[in-house]
Design a protein around this motif. Structure first.
Motif, PDB file in Angstrom:
ATOM      1  N   MET A  96      38.468  16.314  41.201  1.00 38.28           N
ATOM      2  CA  MET A  96      39.642  16.864  41.888  1.00 38.28           C
ATOM      3  C   MET A  96      40.416  15.710  42.529  1.00 38.28           C
ATOM      4  O   MET A  96      40.134  15.307  43.658  1.00 38.28           O
ATOM      5  CB  MET A  96      39.209  17.905  42.926  1.00 38.28           C
ATOM      6  CG  MET A  96      38.463  19.081  42.295  1.00 38.28           C
ATOM      7  SD  MET A  96      37.853  20.307  43.476  1.00 38.28           S
ATOM      8  CE  MET A  96      39.385  21.102  43.966  1.00 38.28           C
ATOM      9  N   PRO A  97      41.391  15.147  41.813  1.00 40.01           N
ATOM     10  CA  PRO A  97      42.033  13.904  42.266  1.00 40.01           C
ATOM     11  C   PRO A  97      43.072  14.067  43.365  1.00 40.01           C
ATOM     12  O   PRO A  97      43.524  13.069  43.923  1.00 40.01           O
ATOM     13  CB  PRO A  97      42.690  13.380  40.986  1.00 40.01           C
ATOM     14  CG  PRO A  97      42.974  14.598  40.178  1.00 40.01           C
ATOM     15  CD  PRO A  97      41.843  15.548  40.478  1.00 40.01           C
ATOM     16  N   PHE A  98      43.454  15.302  43.687  1.00 42.48           N
ATOM     17  CA  PHE A  98      44.551  15.484  44.632  1.00 42.48           C
ATOM     18  C   PHE A  98      44.093  16.087  45.956  1.00 42.48           C
ATOM     19  O   PHE A  98      44.818  16.861  46.586  1.00 42.48           O
ATOM     20  CB  PHE A  98      45.643  16.349  43.996  1.00 42.48           C
ATOM     21  CG  PHE A  98      46.217  15.750  42.743  1.00 42.48           C
ATOM     22  CD1 PHE A  98      46.823  14.510  42.764  1.00 42.48           C
ATOM     23  CD2 PHE A  98      46.113  16.423  41.536  1.00 42.48           C
ATOM     24  CE1 PHE A  98      47.335  13.948  41.609  1.00 42.48           C
ATOM     25  CE2 PHE A  98      46.624  15.879  40.381  1.00 42.48           C
ATOM     26  CZ  PHE A  98      47.242  14.625  40.403  1.00 42.48           C
ATOM     27  N   THR A  99      42.904  15.723  46.378  1.00 43.28           N
ATOM     28  CA  THR A  99      42.474  16.139  47.711  1.00 43.28           C
ATOM     29  C   THR A  99      43.441  15.563  48.741  1.00 43.28           C
ATOM     30  O   THR A  99      44.038  14.519  48.537  1.00 43.28           O
ATOM     31  CB  THR A  99      41.051  15.655  48.012  1.00 43.28           C
ATOM     32  OG1 THR A  99      40.987  14.242  47.806  1.00 43.28           O
ATOM     33  CG2 THR A  99      40.032  16.341  47.128  1.00 43.28           C
ATOM     34  N   PHE A 180      43.451  21.448  41.920  1.00 41.55           N
ATOM     35  CA  PHE A 180      43.445  21.125  40.492  1.00 41.55           C
ATOM     36  C   PHE A 180      42.232  20.271  40.153  1.00 41.55           C
ATOM     37  O   PHE A 180      41.958  19.261  40.811  1.00 41.55           O
ATOM     38  CB  PHE A 180      44.729  20.356  40.143  1.00 41.55           C
ATOM     39  CG  PHE A 180      44.827  19.926  38.710  1.00 41.55           C
ATOM     40  CD1 PHE A 180      45.228  20.818  37.736  1.00 41.55           C
ATOM     41  CD2 PHE A 180      44.523  18.619  38.337  1.00 41.55           C
ATOM     42  CE1 PHE A 180      45.343  20.417  36.410  1.00 41.55           C
ATOM     43  CE2 PHE A 180      44.623  18.219  37.026  1.00 41.55           C
ATOM     44  CZ  PHE A 180      45.035  19.118  36.053  1.00 41.55           C
ATOM     45  N   ASN A 181      41.488  20.686  39.123  1.00 39.75           N
ATOM     46  CA  ASN A 181      40.364  19.859  38.685  1.00 39.75           C
ATOM     47  C   ASN A 181      40.514  19.536  37.205  1.00 39.75           C
ATOM     48  O   ASN A 181      41.144  20.272  36.441  1.00 39.75           O
ATOM     49  CB  ASN A 181      39.024  20.548  38.965  1.00 39.75           C
ATOM     50  CG  ASN A 181      38.845  21.818  38.160  1.00 39.75           C
ATOM     51  OD1 ASN A 181      39.715  22.671  38.167  1.00 39.75           O
ATOM     52  ND2 ASN A 181      37.728  21.947  37.484  1.00 39.75           N
ATOM     53  N   ILE A 182      39.949  18.411  36.820  1.00 39.25           N
ATOM     54  CA  ILE A 182      40.092  17.893  35.455  1.00 39.25           C
ATOM     55  C   ILE A 182      38.866  18.285  34.647  1.00 39.25           C
ATOM     56  O   ILE A 182      37.788  17.703  34.804  1.00 39.25           O
ATOM     57  CB  ILE A 182      40.263  16.356  35.479  1.00 39.25           C
ATOM     58  CG1 ILE A 182      41.561  15.993  36.210  1.00 39.25           C
ATOM     59  CG2 ILE A 182      40.275  15.797  34.059  1.00 39.25           C
ATOM     60  CD1 ILE A 182      41.742  14.510  36.434  1.00 39.25           C
ATOM     61  N   ASN A 183      39.041  19.278  33.795  1.00 42.20           N
ATOM     62  CA  ASN A 183      37.956  19.715  32.927  1.00 42.20           C
ATOM     63  C   ASN A 183      38.106  19.211  31.504  1.00 42.20           C
ATOM     64  O   ASN A 183      37.122  18.998  30.807  1.00 42.20           O
ATOM     65  CB  ASN A 183      37.874  21.250  32.907  1.00 42.20           C
ATOM     66  CG  ASN A 183      37.212  21.811  34.156  1.00 42.20           C
ATOM     67  OD1 ASN A 183      36.222  21.268  34.631  1.00 42.20           O
ATOM     68  ND2 ASN A 183      37.781  22.865  34.707  1.00 42.20           N
ATOM     69  N   ARG A 184      39.357  19.023  31.076  1.00 37.29           N
ATOM     70  CA  ARG A 184      39.626  18.651  29.685  1.00 37.29           C
ATOM     71  C   ARG A 184      40.534  17.434  29.646  1.00 37.29           C
ATOM     72  O   ARG A 184      41.290  17.173  30.590  1.00 37.29           O
ATOM     73  CB  ARG A 184      40.283  19.822  28.950  1.00 37.29           C
ATOM     74  CG  ARG A 184      39.424  21.081  28.898  1.00 37.29           C
ATOM     75  CD  ARG A 184      40.093  22.186  28.099  1.00 37.29           C
ATOM     76  NE  ARG A 184      41.345  22.597  28.705  1.00 37.29           N
ATOM     77  CZ  ARG A 184      41.449  23.507  29.676  1.00 37.29           C
ATOM     78  NH1 ARG A 184      40.362  24.078  30.158  1.00 37.29           N
ATOM     79  NH2 ARG A 184      42.625  23.835  30.167  1.00 37.29           N
ATOM     80  N   PRO A 185      40.511  16.687  28.549  1.00 33.88           N
ATOM     81  CA  PRO A 185      41.356  15.491  28.449  1.00 33.88           C
ATOM     82  C   PRO A 185      42.834  15.766  28.693  1.00 33.88           C
ATOM     83  O   PRO A 185      43.533  14.944  29.309  1.00 33.88           O
ATOM     84  CB  PRO A 185      41.099  15.006  27.023  1.00 33.88           C
ATOM     85  CG  PRO A 185      39.699  15.446  26.726  1.00 33.88           C
ATOM     86  CD  PRO A 185      39.577  16.790  27.400  1.00 33.88           C
ATOM     87  N   GLU A 186      43.334  16.913  28.249  1.00 31.91           N
ATOM     88  CA  GLU A 186      44.757  17.200  28.462  1.00 31.91           C
ATOM     89  C   GLU A 186      45.075  17.380  29.944  1.00 31.91           C
ATOM     90  O   GLU A 186      46.201  17.101  30.384  1.00 31.91           O
ATOM     91  CB  GLU A 186      45.195  18.435  27.663  1.00 31.91           C
ATOM     92  CG  GLU A 186      44.397  19.686  27.923  1.00 31.91           C
ATOM     93  CD  GLU A 186      43.261  19.886  26.937  1.00 31.91           C
ATOM     94  OE1 GLU A 186      42.939  21.053  26.643  1.00 31.91           O
ATOM     95  OE2 GLU A 186      42.685  18.871  26.450  1.00 31.91           O
ATOM     96  N   GLU A 187      44.094  17.825  30.722  1.00 35.85           N
ATOM     97  CA  GLU A 187      44.303  17.941  32.158  1.00 35.85           C
ATOM     98  C   GLU A 187      44.307  16.571  32.824  1.00 35.85           C
ATOM     99  O   GLU A 187      45.004  16.365  33.829  1.00 35.85           O
ATOM    100  CB  GLU A 187      43.222  18.842  32.769  1.00 35.85           C
ATOM    101  CG  GLU A 187      43.380  20.296  32.359  1.00 35.85           C
ATOM    102  CD  GLU A 187      42.213  21.172  32.762  1.00 35.85           C
ATOM    103  OE1 GLU A 187      42.418  22.392  32.894  1.00 35.85           O
ATOM    104  OE2 GLU A 187      41.095  20.633  32.914  1.00 35.85           O
ATOM    105  N   PHE A 188      43.559  15.641  32.255  1.00 31.24           N
ATOM    106  CA  PHE A 188      43.604  14.259  32.743  1.00 31.24           C
ATOM    107  C   PHE A 188      44.993  13.669  32.518  1.00 31.24           C
ATOM    108  O   PHE A 188      45.554  13.012  33.406  1.00 31.24           O
ATOM    109  CB  PHE A 188      42.540  13.445  32.018  1.00 31.24           C
ATOM    110  CG  PHE A 188      42.499  11.985  32.392  1.00 31.24           C
ATOM    111  CD1 PHE A 188      42.425  11.587  33.708  1.00 31.24           C
ATOM    112  CD2 PHE A 188      42.540  11.013  31.404  1.00 31.24           C
ATOM    113  CE1 PHE A 188      42.392  10.242  34.051  1.00 31.24           C
ATOM    114  CE2 PHE A 188      42.499   9.668  31.735  1.00 31.24           C
ATOM    115  CZ  PHE A 188      42.428   9.281  33.061  1.00 31.24           C
ATOM    116  N   VAL A 189      45.567  13.922  31.363  1.00 36.81           N
ATOM    117  CA  VAL A 189      46.928  13.452  31.069  1.00 36.81           C
ATOM    118  C   VAL A 189      47.921  14.096  32.035  1.00 36.81           C
ATOM    119  O   VAL A 189      48.827  13.433  32.554  1.00 36.81           O
ATOM    120  CB  VAL A 189      47.298  13.767  29.605  1.00 36.81           C
ATOM    121  CG1 VAL A 189      48.769  13.437  29.343  1.00 36.81           C
ATOM    122  CG2 VAL A 189      46.395  12.988  28.651  1.00 36.81           C
TER     123      VAL A 189
END
Length: 203
Positions: A96-99, A180-189
């Motif tokens: 979760m990069p937007f804490t 927002f959490n990053i589960n898939r590569p497209e969410e990382f993008v």
């Protein structure tokens, strides 16, 4: 009151060729470093829950592993609360990069001995991985794990959960990217694309 900060890093990284999501870099900083920057000044004690502590040897962190062999967020939550020194803990996940400190403070300000958990409530439901928990609940969490009842929200008596409506959080973060959490590569993008509009760190 003193509160422990807990970061859950128990994923297998299957979608990232075995790379722990905490190590993924956004704008030159790992997600873990971004979370730690947000934690700065809030928590005297920070616990990282991981079953691969060697991967985090370069960070000066108190690392603990799951006490149960079952893989779930609930087992990570249990381990963090079990080892925490303080009566309450704020818990987030390593993807979760937007804490945001303002979001965390909003939750911490509602700590009261009446509540076992303090969780954001959005139209999608409760947000258990951006929440505050009473560490006294580690025992009852363990009982649920032993019964293979692994949904975090169902551990607690509904009357013991303080639900904070999403309107409170939208005043700080209109798009609720703090959840927002990053589960898939497209969410990382997607997270990388959002970054210029949503800088992370102490507020």
């Amino acid at each position: 009151m003193p509160v422990t900060g807990i970061i859950l890093a128990g994923g297998l990284g299957k979608r990232y060729n075995g790379i722990d999501k905490a190590h993924l870099s956004i704008d030159g900083r790992s997600i873990l470093d971004r979370i730690l920057d947000t934690f700065d000044g809030l928590f005297e004690e920070i616990i990282l829950v991981t079953n691969h502590p060697a991967r985090y040897a370069s960070w000066d962190l108190f690392t603990v592993s799951d006490l149960y062999a079952v893989r779930s967020s609930l087992t990570g939550l249990h381990a963090g609360l079990f080892h925490a020194s303080h009566g309450y803990a704020f818990v987030t996940a390593c993807d979760m990069p937007f804490t945001d400190q303002r979001i965390i403070r909003l939750l911490l300000d509602r700590i009261d001995t009446r509540w076992d958990a303090i969780m954001p409530q959005t139209e999608k439901g409760l947000e258990p991985l951006c929440a505050v928990y009473a560490t006294r609940c580690a025992g009852q969490i363990g009982q649920h794990i032993e019964r293979n009842q692994l949904k975090i929200q169902r551990v607690f008596n509904p009357d013991k959960i303080l639900r904070i409506p999403e309107t409170r959080f939208r005043k700080i973060d209109p798009d609720l990217r703090c959840f927002f959490n990053i589960n898939r590569p497209e969410e990382f993008v997607e997270a990388q694309r959002w970054l210029p509009q949503h800088p992370n760190g102490p507020s």
